[in-house]
Motif scaffolding. Structure first.
Motif, PDB file in Angstrom:
ATOM      1  N   VAL A 142       0.815  -1.209   0.000  1.00  0.00           N
ATOM      2  CA  VAL A 142       0.000   0.000   0.000  1.00  0.00           C
ATOM      3  C   VAL A 142       0.850   1.262   0.000  1.00  0.00           C
ATOM      4  O   VAL A 142       0.503   2.258  -0.636  1.00  0.00           O
ATOM      5  N   THR A 143       1.975   1.226   0.695  1.00  0.00           N
ATOM      6  CA  THR A 143       2.757   2.447   0.907  1.00  0.00           C
ATOM      7  C   THR A 143       4.033   2.506   0.074  1.00  0.00           C
ATOM      8  O   THR A 143       4.898   3.346   0.337  1.00  0.00           O
ATOM      9  N   SER A 144       4.156   1.659  -0.928  1.00  0.00           N
ATOM     10  CA  SER A 144       5.340   1.666  -1.788  1.00  0.00           C
ATOM     11  C   SER A 144       4.927   1.858  -3.253  1.00  0.00           C
ATOM     12  O   SER A 144       3.755   1.662  -3.600  1.00  0.00           O
ATOM     13  N   PRO A 145       5.850   2.243  -4.122  1.00  0.00           N
ATOM     14  CA  PRO A 145       5.516   2.532  -5.527  1.00  0.00           C
ATOM     15  C   PRO A 145       5.030   1.305  -6.289  1.00  0.00           C
ATOM     16  O   PRO A 145       5.256   0.158  -5.892  1.00  0.00           O
ATOM     17  N   MET A 146       4.384   1.572  -7.432  1.00  0.00           N
ATOM     18  CA  MET A 146       3.802   0.503  -8.234  1.00  0.00           C
ATOM     19  C   MET A 146       4.779  -0.081  -9.248  1.00  0.00           C
ATOM     20  O   MET A 146       4.660  -1.237  -9.641  1.00  0.00           O
ATOM     21  N   THR A 147       5.725   0.723  -9.728  1.00  0.00           N
ATOM     22  CA  THR A 147       6.631   0.272 -10.783  1.00  0.00           C
ATOM     23  C   THR A 147       7.990  -0.114 -10.223  1.00  0.00           C
ATOM     24  O   THR A 147       8.377   0.325  -9.134  1.00  0.00           O
ATOM     25  N   HIS A 148       8.718  -0.903 -11.007  1.00  0.00           N
ATOM     26  CA  HIS A 148      10.047  -1.313 -10.580  1.00  0.00           C
ATOM     27  C   HIS A 148      11.018  -0.130 -10.523  1.00  0.00           C
ATOM     28  O   HIS A 148      11.840  -0.025  -9.608  1.00  0.00           O
ATOM     29  N   LYS A 149      10.925   0.771 -11.483  1.00  0.00           N
ATOM     30  CA  LYS A 149      11.765   1.966 -11.444  1.00  0.00           C
ATOM     31  C   LYS A 149      11.428   2.818 -10.223  1.00  0.00           C
ATOM     32  O   LYS A 149      12.318   3.357  -9.558  1.00  0.00           O
ATOM     33  N   GLY A 150      10.144   2.921  -9.947  1.00  0.00           N
ATOM     34  CA  GLY A 150       9.718   3.666  -8.767  1.00  0.00           C
ATOM     35  C   GLY A 150      10.229   3.032  -7.481  1.00  0.00           C
ATOM     36  O   GLY A 150      10.629   3.735  -6.543  1.00  0.00           O
ATOM     37  N   MET A 151      10.218   1.701  -7.430  1.00  0.00           N
ATOM     38  CA  MET A 151      10.723   0.993  -6.254  1.00  0.00           C
ATOM     39  C   MET A 151      12.204   1.266  -6.030  1.00  0.00           C
ATOM     40  O   MET A 151      12.658   1.420  -4.891  1.00  0.00           O
ATOM     41  N   LEU A 152      12.962   1.318  -7.128  1.00  0.00           N
ATOM     42  CA  LEU A 152      14.396   1.599  -7.010  1.00  0.00           C
ATOM     43  C   LEU A 152      14.642   3.007  -6.461  1.00  0.00           C
ATOM     44  O   LEU A 152      15.500   3.204  -5.596  1.00  0.00           O
ATOM     45  N   LEU A 153      13.885   3.976  -6.962  1.00  0.00           N
ATOM     46  CA  LEU A 153      14.011   5.341  -6.461  1.00  0.00           C
ATOM     47  C   LEU A 153      13.597   5.422  -4.994  1.00  0.00           C
ATOM     48  O   LEU A 153      14.266   6.062  -4.170  1.00  0.00           O
ATOM     49  N   TYR A 154      12.503   4.783  -4.699  1.00  0.00           N
ATOM     50  CA  TYR A 154      11.975   4.761  -3.329  1.00  0.00           C
ATOM     51  C   TYR A 154      12.971   4.115  -2.362  1.00  0.00           C
ATOM     52  O   TYR A 154      13.279   4.666  -1.297  1.00  0.00           O
ATOM     53  N   GLY A 155      13.497   2.961  -2.742  1.00  0.00           N
ATOM     54  CA  GLY A 155      14.462   2.264  -1.895  1.00  0.00           C
ATOM     55  C   GLY A 155      15.748   3.045  -1.714  1.00  0.00           C
ATOM     56  O   GLY A 155      16.299   3.104  -0.610  1.00  0.00           O
ATOM     57  N   ALA A 156      16.228   3.663  -2.795  1.00  0.00           N
ATOM     58  CA  ALA A 156      17.456   4.473  -2.697  1.00  0.00           C
ATOM     59  C   ALA A 156      17.246   5.651  -1.754  1.00  0.00           C
ATOM     60  O   ALA A 156      18.135   5.997  -0.962  1.00  0.00           O
ATOM     61  N   GLY A 157      16.060   6.266  -1.820  1.00  0.00           N
ATOM     62  CA  GLY A 157      15.755   7.374  -0.917  1.00  0.00           C
ATOM     63  C   GLY A 157      15.773   6.940   0.535  1.00  0.00           C
ATOM     64  O   GLY A 157      16.303   7.646   1.405  1.00  0.00           O
ATOM     65  N   ILE A 158      15.201   5.771   0.806  1.00  0.00           N
ATOM     66  CA  ILE A 158      15.194   5.250   2.179  1.00  0.00           C
ATOM     67  C   ILE A 158      16.618   5.011   2.665  1.00  0.00           C
ATOM     68  O   ILE A 158      16.987   5.400   3.783  1.00  0.00           O
ATOM     69  N   GLY A 159      17.433   4.378   1.837  1.00  0.00           N
ATOM     70  CA  GLY A 159      18.807   4.083   2.235  1.00  0.00           C
ATOM     71  C   GLY A 159      19.619   5.339   2.498  1.00  0.00           C
ATOM     72  O   GLY A 159      20.356   5.428   3.488  1.00  0.00           O
ATOM     73  N   ILE A 160      19.485   6.334   1.640  1.00  0.00           N
ATOM     74  CA  ILE A 160      20.251   7.574   1.786  1.00  0.00           C
ATOM     75  C   ILE A 160      19.818   8.343   3.033  1.00  0.00           C
ATOM     76  O   ILE A 160      20.661   8.812   3.813  1.00  0.00           O
ATOM     77  N   ILE A 161      18.501   8.463   3.240  1.00  0.00           N
ATOM     78  CA  ILE A 161      18.012   9.181   4.419  1.00  0.00           C
ATOM     79  C   ILE A 161      18.429   8.468   5.699  1.00  0.00           C
ATOM     80  O   ILE A 161      18.830   9.100   6.689  1.00  0.00           O
TER      81      ILE A 161
END
Length: 335
Positions: A271-290
């Motif tokens: 529910v709280t994560s992106p729908m696309t694989h590219k979006g997931m990569l951006l989302y995951g990278a943001g989490i790791g960096i923060i």
């Protein structure tokens, strides 16, 4: 369109994947781990039933196991010695505020378990950072020792995160080098779970087993967990290469704190994560960096919970600009 993956089946697989980490937590913390997890699950299920029946007046949804998963994940993010009444408050916030206030499963913008965890952390910082080391286990090396309690008063700004991160942050601030710290660390114990920390985050190997199970069952894809851990490793590796005497190596950051639990089980929430694989990569990278920004320069030793919640808020933006290919649309290049 319909698929074979019902909510009940998906939640059931997540619960199965959490079993290895739960077993390790019981081995390390004993009955305390059972109490924390059991109370959290019972409270989450009860609150969802009561809110659904008497406030929303809709169909009962506890049968899809989503409340059980929220309860387990909330319990896994809590210290083993947290009082029962605080666990119940955390469950109420997780379900009542983080989930049902938005309309229930599928409508919540933030991970409910993390909403409950962060609320407890802010409201009860001392109790949420009072990690009791298991008897005869050193919180740093795993060596045989007397029981030790490490809390917010014995670590610099240790108002969140496991003991290892708090200890390292304090030691580096006090002038120690990573070489001095490394002598007191055991990576085998970090992998196996013989250290103090929140109930479900201590055993990296057990969480990895759950990750591989979810991959095999096609419940999640590799994109978000790999992006989270990969960005953490890259960020940590750059700092370590620049100044290895003052920054811990990437492996330390991956094996400690909530990195593995957050990357595999929290960040991958449908529910709280992106729908696309590219979006997931951006989302995951943001989490790791923060996460690494908070760990390195923030006052908190750990930042995974905050990082996931921040990126949860960014998900609608990611979904807006990183869209999947439309079904049935043929691009000009393929005509």
């Amino acid at each position: 369109m319909h698929g074979a993956f019902s909510t009940k089946r998906l939640m059931g697989d997540v619960l199965i994947a959490l079993i290895p980490a739960f077993i390790v937590s019981v081995i390390v913390y004993g009955v305390d781990a059972l109490v924390v997890t059991g109370v959290s699950v019972a409270a989450c299920v009860a609150f969802e039933y009561l809110i659904q029946k008497y406030l929303l007046k809709g169909d009962c949804t506890i049968g899809n196991y989503s409340a059980v998963v929220t309860g387990v994940l909330l319990g896994f993010n809590l210290p083993s010695t947290l009082p029962v009444w605080m666990i119940v408050i955390g469950a109420l916030v997780a379900i009542g505020v983080g989930k049902m206030s938005f309309g229930g499963l599928g409508c919540n913008p933030f991970n409910p378990a993390l909403v409950g965890r962060v609320f407890l952390l802010i409201s009860f910082p001392v109790q949420m950072t009072g990690f009791v080391t298991p008897a005869h286990v050193d919180s740093l090396s795993g060596a045989t020792t007397t029981q030790v309690e490490i809390n917010a008063e014995t670590a610099t700004d240790a108002v969140s995160g496991p003991t290892l991160l708090g200890y390292v942050k304090e030691a580096l601030a006090g002038g120690s080098t990573t070489a001095d710290i490394a002598e007191k660390l055991s990576y085998n114990d970090m992998l196996l779970g013989f250290k103090s920390g929140s109930v479900g985050e201590i055993a990296a190997l057990a969480l990895l087993l759950g990750f591989f199970y979810l991959l095999c069952r096609k419940v999640i894809t590799w994109h978000t967990p790999v992006a989270v851990l990969g960005s953490m490793a890259l960020f940590g590796g750059i700092l370590w290469a620049a100044d290895p005497s003052h920054y811990m190596n990437p492996l330390f950051h991956i094996l400690t704190g909530g990195a593995m639990l957050g990357a595999v089980f929290m960040a991958t929430d449908y529910v709280t994560s992106p729908m696309t694989h590219k979006g997931m990569l951006l989302y995951g990278a943001g989490i790791g960096i923060i996460t690494m920004l908070i760990r390195t320069w923030g006052s908190y030793p750990e930042g995974m919970s905050f990082a996931i919640l921040i990126m949860n808020a960014v998900v609608p933006l990611i979904n807006k600009y990183v869209k999947p290919k439309r079904f049935g649309v043929v691009s000009a290049k393929t005509r």
